[in-house]
Structure formats: structure tokens, C-alpha cells
Write a protein that holds these residues in place. Sequence first.
Motif, mmCIF file in Angstrom:
data_model
loop_
_atom_site.group_PDB
_atom_site.id
_atom_site.type_symbol
_atom_site.label_atom_id
_atom_site.label_comp_id
_atom_site.label_asym_id
_atom_site.label_seq_id
_atom_site.Cartn_x
_atom_site.Cartn_y
_atom_site.Cartn_z
ATOM 1 N N LEU A 180 -17.958 17.575 -9.986
ATOM 2 C CA LEU A 180 -17.660 17.574 -8.552
ATOM 3 C C LEU A 180 -18.817 16.978 -7.749
ATOM 4 C CD1 LEU A 180 -16.048 21.111 -8.068
ATOM 5 C CD2 LEU A 180 -14.888 18.911 -8.040
ATOM 6 N N GLN A 187 -15.100 8.429 -13.467
ATOM 7 C CA GLN A 187 -13.853 8.553 -12.723
ATOM 8 C C GLN A 187 -13.404 7.252 -12.061
ATOM 9 O OE1 GLN A 187 -12.337 11.961 -9.859
ATOM 10 N NE2 GLN A 187 -14.515 11.828 -9.930
ATOM 11 N N MET A 246 -15.596 19.366 -25.396
ATOM 12 C CA MET A 246 -14.538 20.094 -26.084
ATOM 13 C C MET A 246 -15.002 20.564 -27.461
ATOM 14 S SD MET A 246 -10.610 19.007 -26.440
ATOM 15 C CE MET A 246 -10.313 18.842 -28.156
ATOM 16 N N LEU A 293 -15.305 24.425 -28.350
ATOM 17 C CA LEU A 293 -14.407 24.870 -29.414
ATOM 18 C C LEU A 293 -15.196 25.551 -30.527
ATOM 19 C CD1 LEU A 293 -11.440 24.723 -30.341
ATOM 20 C CD2 LEU A 293 -11.979 22.605 -31.506
ATOM 21 N N ALA A 333 -7.744 24.213 -28.920
ATOM 22 C CA ALA A 333 -8.164 22.972 -28.268
ATOM 23 C C ALA A 333 -7.956 23.074 -26.758
ATOM 24 C CB ALA A 333 -7.400 21.790 -28.841
ATOM 25 N N MET A 343 -10.878 22.763 -23.575
ATOM 26 C CA MET A 343 -10.847 21.546 -22.763
ATOM 27 C C MET A 343 -11.097 21.885 -21.302
ATOM 28 S SD MET A 343 -7.750 18.852 -22.854
ATOM 29 C CE MET A 343 -7.518 18.514 -24.551
ATOM 30 N N PRO A 344 -12.118 21.300 -20.681
ATOM 31 C CA PRO A 344 -12.288 21.567 -19.250
ATOM 32 C C PRO A 344 -11.090 21.026 -18.462
ATOM 33 C CG PRO A 344 -14.180 20.364 -20.144
ATOM 34 C CD PRO A 344 -13.128 20.367 -21.196
ATOM 35 N N PHE A 381 -10.772 19.537 -15.652
ATOM 36 C CA PHE A 381 -10.849 18.197 -15.063
ATOM 37 C C PHE A 381 -10.725 17.112 -16.121
ATOM 38 C CE2 PHE A 381 -15.126 17.029 -16.355
ATOM 39 C CZ PHE A 381 -15.744 18.250 -16.544
ATOM 40 N N TRP A 382 -11.211 17.406 -17.325
ATOM 41 C CA TRP A 382 -11.117 16.383 -18.373
ATOM 42 C C TRP A 382 -9.673 16.228 -18.843
ATOM 43 C CZ3 TRP A 382 -11.181 16.202 -24.087
ATOM 44 C CH2 TRP A 382 -11.461 14.907 -24.543
ATOM 45 N N ILE A 435 -8.202 14.014 -16.333
ATOM 46 C CA ILE A 435 -8.624 12.609 -16.488
ATOM 47 C C ILE A 435 -7.864 11.955 -17.648
ATOM 48 C CG2 ILE A 435 -10.564 11.149 -17.215
ATOM 49 C CD1 ILE A 435 -12.414 13.007 -15.688
ATOM 50 N N ILE A 493 -4.327 11.256 -16.671
ATOM 51 C CA ILE A 493 -4.244 10.114 -15.740
ATOM 52 C C ILE A 493 -4.378 8.815 -16.535
ATOM 53 C CG2 ILE A 493 -5.411 8.895 -13.858
ATOM 54 C CD1 ILE A 493 -6.134 11.552 -12.656
ATOM 55 N N MET A 494 -5.373 8.780 -17.435
ATOM 56 C CA MET A 494 -5.601 7.546 -18.197
ATOM 57 C C MET A 494 -4.374 7.185 -19.036
ATOM 58 S SD MET A 494 -9.595 7.238 -19.235
ATOM 59 C CE MET A 494 -9.675 8.428 -20.522
ATOM 60 N N VAL A 535 -2.312 5.425 -15.867
ATOM 61 C CA VAL A 535 -2.916 4.086 -15.960
ATOM 62 C C VAL A 535 -2.266 3.259 -17.073
ATOM 63 C CG1 VAL A 535 -5.056 2.813 -16.377
ATOM 64 C CG2 VAL A 535 -5.103 4.894 -15.002
ATOM 65 N N VAL A 581 -9.636 23.925 -7.413
ATOM 66 C CA VAL A 581 -10.672 23.175 -6.697
ATOM 67 C C VAL A 581 -10.960 21.874 -7.445
ATOM 68 C CG1 VAL A 581 -13.071 23.214 -5.944
ATOM 69 C CG2 VAL A 581 -11.709 25.287 -5.801
ATOM 70 N N VAL A 582 -11.118 21.998 -8.761
ATOM 71 C CA VAL A 582 -11.440 20.830 -9.573
ATOM 72 C C VAL A 582 -10.218 19.925 -9.716
ATOM 73 C CG1 VAL A 582 -12.428 20.087 -11.757
ATOM 74 C CG2 VAL A 582 -13.012 22.307 -10.850
ATOM 75 N N THR A 599 -9.428 17.869 -6.761
ATOM 76 C CA THR A 599 -10.355 16.745 -6.593
ATOM 77 C C THR A 599 -9.983 15.598 -7.526
ATOM 78 O OG1 THR A 599 -12.043 18.356 -6.039
ATOM 79 C CG2 THR A 599 -12.798 16.132 -6.508
ATOM 80 N N VAL A 600 -9.661 15.933 -8.783
ATOM 81 C CA VAL A 600 -9.306 14.883 -9.753
ATOM 82 C C VAL A 600 -8.054 14.135 -9.289
ATOM 83 C CG1 VAL A 600 -8.566 14.415 -12.122
ATOM 84 C CG2 VAL A 600 -10.297 16.143 -11.689
#
Lengths: 282, 307
Positions: free
Chosen positions: A221, A240, A258, A262, B137, B141-142, B144-145, B148, B151-152, B156, B248-249, B252-253
Motif C-alpha cells: 500500500l 503494479q 507464499m 506456507l 495455498a 497467499m496474501p 493483494f497478490w 494481482i 488481474i494479470m 490482462v 482496504v488492500v 486499492t488493488v
Amino acid sequence: MRKAIKRHMGSAVAWGALGILVVFAVCSLLAPVLTPYEANAQDIMNRLVPPAWCAGGSLEHLLGTDELGRDMLARLLYGSRSSILVGVLTAMLSGGLGVTLGLLSGYFPKADAVIMRIADIQLAFPSMLLALAIVAVLGGGFFKLVMVLGITGWVSFSRVIRSEVLSIRTSDYILAAQTVGVGQARILFRHILPNIIAPAVTISTFQIATAIISESSLSFLGLGIPPTTPTWGNMLHAGQLYMDSAWWISLFPGICIMLIVLSINLLGDVLRDYMDPKTRQN
Amino acid sequence: MAKYIIKRLFYAVFVLFGVATIVFFLTRLTGDPIAIMLPDGATDEQVAELTAALGLDKPLLEQYFIYLSDLLRLNFGESLRYRSPTLGLILERLPATLRLAGTAMLFALLLAVPCGILAALKRGTAADQGIMALVMAGQAMPVFWAGILMIMLFAVQMKWLPTGGYGDGGLRYIILPAIALGLHLMALVTRLLRSSLIEVMGADYIRTAKAKGLRAKLVVAKHALRNSMLPVVTVVGLQMGALLGGSVVTETVFAWPGVGQLLVQAITYRDFPLVQACITMLAAVFVFVNLAVDIIYVFVDPRISYS
């Protein structure tokens, strides 16, 4: 720990997880040896070079370069230092705070009333929100971040420790110690503390994983560690803008986060199973 | 039961009061919030003007009481950046956040319940191991990732869905952010339901139900599932906080115009009154969700007495 892992000898997963963590630890320590590049060395002529196996990639930059021509591999290696350090320091801080408050809360009913109400109020804040609130006031930066995440993490320790202490407090050996006049501080730290180390260690592992994710989220952020320090979250923040042209900037740091989270979670599960008497008997 | 609900209501008010107090003192922690709010090189007049406008020249305790009485009248102050009441700004965006969090939760539960049941009933099989691998898994995984990556891949590369924004508010815009936000909860609930169901399936009353010749499906649906849902309800309530924090995250993403995005912008622009109001409001939403969960609990679990 060794026994715990031995018991899971058959479990390739546990060994795999430990192996990954060892690799990350070694890489972060030996970063200067493993890569000839500085993490912040810019090379504008070589910006956005794809990984070596892609068209246009070169063996000089195995995992490609970012928008300023910085070597991705070097930044990942140096970035692991921040992530691991934030995780471990946060777990130590929140662990120290949480265990102490949990001990007091479980042993002294008067302290319990105050500490647990504070815990309730803190739990009313989603932890990410509380972290954001403190960061908004104090600003980002490595040590501030450790402090913020440490403060937001103490509740999970103190709640568990408190309930452990509550059950230990009435056991015979504590009553015996009280009867012969052992001081309260000595009872707390010599007789009760050793018995609650096991759950504290288990929570610590999960806390490290949570802190790593929180750090990367805040840095993503743009509110965590300043962009001059390479961290996985910072790399993802920068990546980004290049999602459509340079996917590697957004892919590799995420894989690192990850994998490490993990592995820590898997090891935490093994530790918990081992230290929980109910599952150990089976 | 009414007594219990009233008691919980009072408790929620107490917690809200605590939240407001923490937010108040937190924002005064810096010592000199004016220095943070104004750009470098601000004149003395500007400093004095802002100090007086925010009431920071009064004693701390007086400021605190003014703040509390303002809160009671739902006066959250004025945003420095937008020059309009913060409450209006937040209420404008709160529906988007609640819609995102709600959809994320719906997605998580719709996927987690069948996965959890399948993993528990087929314990030890390839299906169970596959689900658990995905779950581990998903938990690592965060948020936001995950966003992302989606999105990719879906926006995209394949161009199936938009990269972000609220658009016309249609389903296409909410799919990716809701999945990204709900992934973690989905993993958690699957895991929890699996272990809870495995434990319940070993209970005596399940054996009795099987012994009297009840069909396996009925045993699971009518006897086991209902009892194994208890920890799930608790966790789902508690995780609402994580969803609000995660929003929040995610916002933003995906450039989702909710309170989370407003909060991050407010922090970046050092808009303290807005930061204060956003955090208080989000915490308040969380407190009320937990209150609702506590009340739902009364209906889900008749064994617990609430006197």
C-alpha cells in the motif's frame, strides 16, 4: 522440535517445508555472495528485461530486471532479509508482550479484568485496520512497522496463555509452592512459565507468517517500509504499474511470500500436533 | 434471551466507546498532528489557524470530551482534503465496501461448505488431499497478490473481466475483487468445517442415526452438518474483521471505490479527521457484525443458555 519433526519423518511435506525455510534463511544471509548485483543498483539501459528463459531475456539477469533496471534476483534475495526479520522480530515482540500480559491476566484476577477488556477492545479493530491507524500516525519504517505489528499481535498470545495459566494455577504443585511460601514472581516465572512455553512457541510460528503477510500488505500500500529498502511488498507495489508489460515483477515476490508463509504454517501445524497432548497420544 | 441480547448490546456500546477512545489518543500520539497535516514550510498563521479549527489548542481532556460528544451526535468532523463532512464521504462509499465484503463471504461459503464436506467424508483420499493442498495455498497467499494474479490472468491476458473499478456496478466488476478477498476465508472455513465434521461424524448420536438405518446423506445433512457448523459460524463472524481489513488492500488493488480505498488515500494525504472517521466507522461495522453473530448463535445452538 527435532522430535516433532522425527515423528513426521514419513511426512515429506514437513521436511519440504523445513527445507524451504532453510533455503530462504541461507539465501538471506548469503545474499551478497549469491548475487553480484546491489539490490538498488539501477541500470536504465537494461530496464524491464524479462527472465532468462523468455524471449529477450539474458543470463545476466536470471529473473529479469524491474522498471529501473534493478536485478530482480538480487532484490528478492535482499528482500528476504526484511521479510524474515520483520516476521521474527514481530513474533518476539508480540510474544513477549502477550505472554507477560497473559501470565498476569491468568494469575491475578484484578489484572485479568483490565487486560481482557483491553484485549476485547483491540479485537474490535480488525488487525490490519489497527496497523493502518498506527502507521497513519507514526509513519512507516522498519522498526515502526515491527512495533506496530507487535502491538497488534499480542492478543492472540495473551488469550491462549491466560487460559493455560488459569488451568495450571489450581494444580497441586502450584498450591504446594504457595503453601510453603514461594513468592508470586517466582511461582509465575519458575513454575508456571515453563509450562506455557509450548503453546507460545506454536503461536509464534503462526505470528511470524501473519507478520510477513502484514508487512508485505502495508508495503504494497506504500505505507510500510520505505521504497529504498528492497522488500517483497515494495517490489509488488512497484510492479503494479507494469502488470500488462512486465509480469515477472509481480509474480516472483508473491511466490516467495507464499512459499515462506506456507512453509511456516505447515511447520506450525506439525509443532501444534506434537505439542498438543490430545493429538500426541494418537 | 432478550436479557442476553440487551447485555450484548450494552457490551457493544462499551467496546465502541473503547474504540473511539483508542482512536482519539492514537491520533494525538504524534505530539504535533498539525506538523504532519500541513506541508513543509507552512506559515505560523496557517499552523495557528488549523490548530484552532481542529480545537487542538484546548486541554487534552477537554478535546476528548468534545470529541465524544461530537461522536454521539454523529459529527465525525470535516475532511481536510474534501472540505466536507467525513460521515457523508464514508456513507457514500460504505455500500460498496459492504457489497464487496458480503459477496466475498458468499463466495467463500458457497465454495467452502461443499469442499469441507467432501474433504471430511472422503478423508485421506486424493480428493481430500487435493482440497487441503489448495486450502493451504489459499491461506498462504496474501490478498493483494491473489488480486494481482487474477488481474494479470483474467483481465490482462484473457480480457474476460475488467481490471478494476466499480463500472456500472454490474456483476462483472465485483467477481475478481470478491474472489481475491474471499479466498482466505474460503480456505479457513473449508479447513475448519472438515475437522469439525470429522469430529462430529465420530460421535455416538451419529452412530445411532446410522444404526437405525438412516440414509448416509440424511445423517450428514440433518445430524452432522448442523452440529459441525457451530465453530464455522463463530469464525465467520470473527473473520468479518479480517474481510473489512482485507477490503482496504483489495479495494486499492482493484480501484474499488469503498471505505478502504478512501482510508488509504486519507492516510496518504494526511487527512487525519477522515482517517479517524474511517477507522471508527469500520470498527463500528465490525462490532455490530459480531453482535449479530452472537444473536444468530442463540438460534443455531439451542444448548447454550443465555440467562
